[in-house]
Scaffold this motif. Structure first.
Motif, PDB file in Angstrom:
ATOM      1  N   HIS A   1       0.801  -1.224   0.000  1.00  0.00           N
ATOM      2  CA  HIS A   1       0.000   0.000   0.000  1.00  0.00           C
ATOM      3  C   HIS A   1       0.836   1.277   0.000  1.00  0.00           C
ATOM      4  CE1 HIS A   1      -3.181  -2.777   1.478  1.00  0.00           C
ATOM      5  NE2 HIS A   1      -4.019  -1.907   0.965  1.00  0.00           N
ATOM      6  N   ALA A   2       2.146   1.170   0.175  1.00  0.00           N
ATOM      7  CA  ALA A   2       2.997   2.353   0.360  1.00  0.00           C
ATOM      8  C   ALA A   2       2.823   3.446  -0.690  1.00  0.00           C
ATOM      9  CB  ALA A   2       4.465   1.929   0.448  1.00  0.00           C
ATOM     10  N   ASN A  17      -0.060  11.734   9.039  1.00  0.00           N
ATOM     11  CA  ASN A  17       1.350  11.319   9.102  1.00  0.00           C
ATOM     12  C   ASN A  17       1.565  10.172   8.106  1.00  0.00           C
ATOM     13  OD1 ASN A  17       3.961  10.467   9.779  1.00  0.00           O
ATOM     14  ND2 ASN A  17       3.676  10.953  11.936  1.00  0.00           N
ATOM     15  N   PRO A  18       1.724  10.498   6.824  1.00  0.00           N
ATOM     16  CA  PRO A  18       1.832   9.454   5.800  1.00  0.00           C
ATOM     17  C   PRO A  18       2.992   8.486   6.008  1.00  0.00           C
ATOM     18  CG  PRO A  18       1.358  11.574   4.789  1.00  0.00           C
ATOM     19  CD  PRO A  18       1.671  11.846   6.234  1.00  0.00           C
ATOM     20  N   ALA A  19       4.147   8.991   6.455  1.00  0.00           N
ATOM     21  CA  ALA A  19       5.300   8.105   6.635  1.00  0.00           C
ATOM     22  C   ALA A  19       5.016   7.068   7.720  1.00  0.00           C
ATOM     23  CB  ALA A  19       6.548   8.919   6.979  1.00  0.00           C
ATOM     24  N   LEU A  20       4.532   7.526   8.866  1.00  0.00           N
ATOM     25  CA  LEU A  20       4.133   6.594   9.921  1.00  0.00           C
ATOM     26  C   LEU A  20       2.960   5.747   9.456  1.00  0.00           C
ATOM     27  CD1 LEU A  20       4.365   5.555  12.823  1.00  0.00           C
ATOM     28  CD2 LEU A  20       2.913   7.473  13.553  1.00  0.00           C
ATOM     29  N   GLY A  21       2.170   6.302   8.552  1.00  0.00           N
ATOM     30  CA  GLY A  21       1.016   5.575   8.042  1.00  0.00           C
ATOM     31  C   GLY A  21       1.371   4.268   7.368  1.00  0.00           C
ATOM     32  N   GLU A  64     -19.459  17.305  13.936  1.00  0.00           N
ATOM     33  CA  GLU A  64     -19.266  18.233  12.835  1.00  0.00           C
ATOM     34  C   GLU A  64     -17.963  19.028  13.025  1.00  0.00           C
ATOM     35  OE1 GLU A  64     -21.449  22.123  10.782  1.00  0.00           O
ATOM     36  OE2 GLU A  64     -22.296  21.164  12.574  1.00  0.00           O
ATOM     37  N   GLY A  65     -17.148  19.035  11.970  1.00  0.00           N
ATOM     38  CA  GLY A  65     -15.894  19.780  11.998  1.00  0.00           C
ATOM     39  C   GLY A  65     -14.748  19.060  12.666  1.00  0.00           C
ATOM     40  N   ALA A  66     -14.996  17.909  13.285  1.00  0.00           N
ATOM     41  CA  ALA A  66     -13.937  17.177  13.980  1.00  0.00           C
ATOM     42  C   ALA A  66     -13.014  16.488  12.979  1.00  0.00           C
ATOM     43  CB  ALA A  66     -14.531  16.152  14.929  1.00  0.00           C
ATOM     44  N   THR A  67     -11.747  16.409  13.327  1.00  0.00           N
ATOM     45  CA  THR A  67     -10.767  15.693  12.515  1.00  0.00           C
ATOM     46  C   THR A  67     -10.553  14.306  13.109  1.00  0.00           C
ATOM     47  OG1 THR A  67      -9.624  17.722  11.875  1.00  0.00           O
ATOM     48  CG2 THR A  67      -8.391  15.669  11.665  1.00  0.00           C
ATOM     49  N   VAL A  68     -10.691  13.301  12.282  1.00  0.00           N
ATOM     50  CA  VAL A  68     -10.469  11.927  12.730  1.00  0.00           C
ATOM     51  C   VAL A  68      -9.043  11.532  12.388  1.00  0.00           C
ATOM     52  CG1 VAL A  68     -11.203   9.530  12.533  1.00  0.00           C
ATOM     53  CG2 VAL A  68     -12.904  11.362  12.379  1.00  0.00           C
ATOM     54  N   ASP A  69      -8.217  11.388  13.402  1.00  0.00           N
ATOM     55  CA  ASP A  69      -6.819  10.992  13.209  1.00  0.00           C
ATOM     56  C   ASP A  69      -6.745   9.475  13.228  1.00  0.00           C
ATOM     57  OD1 ASP A  69      -4.133  10.590  13.132  1.00  0.00           O
ATOM     58  OD2 ASP A  69      -3.627  11.887  14.825  1.00  0.00           O
ATOM     59  N   THR A  70      -6.632   8.884  12.052  1.00  0.00           N
ATOM     60  CA  THR A  70      -6.655   7.426  11.935  1.00  0.00           C
ATOM     61  C   THR A  70      -5.366   6.769  12.431  1.00  0.00           C
ATOM     62  OG1 THR A  70      -6.050   7.775   9.607  1.00  0.00           O
ATOM     63  CG2 THR A  70      -8.359   7.266  10.089  1.00  0.00           C
ATOM     64  N   ILE A  71      -4.366   7.562  12.774  1.00  0.00           N
ATOM     65  CA  ILE A  71      -3.207   6.980  13.463  1.00  0.00           C
ATOM     66  C   ILE A  71      -3.653   6.407  14.798  1.00  0.00           C
ATOM     67  CG2 ILE A  71      -1.014   7.512  14.610  1.00  0.00           C
ATOM     68  CD1 ILE A  71      -0.688   7.460  11.634  1.00  0.00           C
ATOM     69  N   TRP A  72      -4.592   7.098  15.434  1.00  0.00           N
ATOM     70  CA  TRP A  72      -5.067   6.689  16.749  1.00  0.00           C
ATOM     71  C   TRP A  72      -6.452   6.057  16.714  1.00  0.00           C
ATOM     72  CZ3 TRP A  72      -1.880   6.550  20.767  1.00  0.00           C
ATOM     73  CH2 TRP A  72      -0.728   7.325  20.725  1.00  0.00           C
ATOM     74  N   ALA A  73      -7.339   6.601  15.909  1.00  0.00           N
ATOM     75  CA  ALA A  73      -8.761   6.252  16.007  1.00  0.00           C
ATOM     76  C   ALA A  73      -9.209   5.303  14.904  1.00  0.00           C
ATOM     77  CB  ALA A  73      -9.600   7.530  15.982  1.00  0.00           C
ATOM     78  N   THR A  74     -10.343   4.691  15.143  1.00  0.00           N
ATOM     79  CA  THR A  74     -11.063   3.794  14.236  1.00  0.00           C
ATOM     80  C   THR A  74     -10.328   2.472  14.074  1.00  0.00           C
ATOM     81  OG1 THR A  74     -10.114   4.448  12.091  1.00  0.00           O
ATOM     82  CG2 THR A  74     -11.883   5.833  12.991  1.00  0.00           C
ATOM     83  N   ALA A  75     -10.887   1.595  13.232  1.00  0.00           N
ATOM     84  CA  ALA A  75     -10.314   0.265  13.027  1.00  0.00           C
ATOM     85  C   ALA A  75      -8.934   0.321  12.399  1.00  0.00           C
ATOM     86  CB  ALA A  75     -11.250  -0.563  12.146  1.00  0.00           C
TER      87      ALA A  75
END
Length: 313
Positions: A195-196, A208-212, A260-271
């Motif tokens: 996926h890189a 954070n794409p690199a850490l991603g 509304e307006g919140a940023t979801v940081d997928t480094i930490w949150a969600t599956a």
């Protein structure tokens, strides 16, 4: 004792990764990256690179002596209980995706809003907000989740087959001489690193794409163990296709319940993130504690013994 088919494995991994980068090259050369109009079709094309790699390997680089159908799991599954694995793949991965935002909210890394203000904003943008101003939108959300559950895996089946025929159809059984756990983990690592090209452009982990890339690799290992279990237990790639399709179908749930307006940081949150990993680990733990994983007698085991003997002749 079976040995690894290094010719086939090397050809498959090299082709899959190389073709993925080739598909994404226009996005890297573009000044707009993922905002480029070609981004979606190119990412869709990228999804078929593992299948193309599989086709090239089994036709010209290292043809399987037992035939394509058996070697890559194109049958519906072996055993009387194969349908249960299909049902598991249809429901459990999608359930993890839906539950993960609520679980992340417990750790304070997801701004959960049960009034669904974020979803209302999307409705407003679509021009349906005024008619629903004084109405609960939960029935709409539930209906959408129901449609995703019923139709999502089927609608996503074609593009995710492009990946699964490679990862679980070809790669995973080829790694089985190393043992089931190493095969599951290594195939997941390769899937994640593949996926890189798009992760580094900001896909899935824009903060954070690199850490991603690391995050995506861990995610793929965990999900790959769950999907790979269905492949090992049935000898069929189709439950993994259904499970992968279910995950993609519920991808929108990651932001559906956000304020509304919140940023979801997928480094930490969600599956996709750190707080979502325990949910995948819980599924794996249940499979392990119930002695479903590792699989007692995977259908591919005897096939690999025969194939290895044929290669030595």
């Amino acid at each position: 004792m079976t040995s690894l088919n290094w010719r086939g494995l090397g050809g498959f991994v090299g082709l899959s990764v190389g073709l993925a980068w080739l598909c994404c090259a226009p996005l890297w050369l573009s000044e707009t990256g993922l905002a480029d109009p070609l981004a979606l079709p190119l990412m869709l094309a990228m999804m078929f690179t593992p299948a193309l790699a599989t086709l090239i390997v089994i036709r010209w680089i290292s043809p399987p002596p037992e035939g394509i159908v058996k070697a890559t799991g194109l049958g519906i599954g072996k055993g009387r209980r194969w349908g249960w694995y299909w049902l598991f793949a249809w429901t459990v991965p999608g359930l993890v995706m839906v539950v993960s935002p609520f679980f992340s909210a417990l750790f304070g890394v997801y701004d959960l809003d049960l009034s669904l203000s974020g979803f209302r904003t999307l409705l407003n943008a679509a021009g349906a907000g005024e008619s629903l101003a004084n109405v609960s939108v939960w029935p709409i959300v539930i209906a959408q989740l129901g449609v995703a559950l019923v139709a999502g895996p089927l609608l996503n089946a074609v593009p995710v087959f492009g990946e699964e025929w490679g990862w679980r159809g070809y790669l995973l059984p080829q790694l089985l001489p190393l043992g089931q756990w190493p095969a599951l983990i290594i195939s997941g690592v390769i899937w994640g690193v593949w996926h890189a090209p798009i992760i580094l452009l900001g896909y899935n982990y824009p903060t954070n794409p690199a850490l991603g890339v690391v995050m995506m690799t861990v995610f793929c290992v965990l999900v790959g163990i769950v999907l790979g279990w269905t492949r090992l237990a049935t000898g069929s790639v189709w439950p993994a296709v259904i499970g992968h399709g279910s995950i993609n179908a519920f991808g929108g749930a990651l932001t559906l319940f956000a304020r509304e307006g919140a940023t979801v940081d997928t480094i930490w949150a969600t599956a996709l993130g750190i707080t979502g990993w325990p949910l995948w680990l819980a599924v794996i733990a249940v499979l392990g504690l119930s002695r479903q994983l590792p699989v007692a007698d995977p259908p591919d085991r005897q096939r690999l013994v025969v194939a290895s003997a044929a290669h030595r002749l």
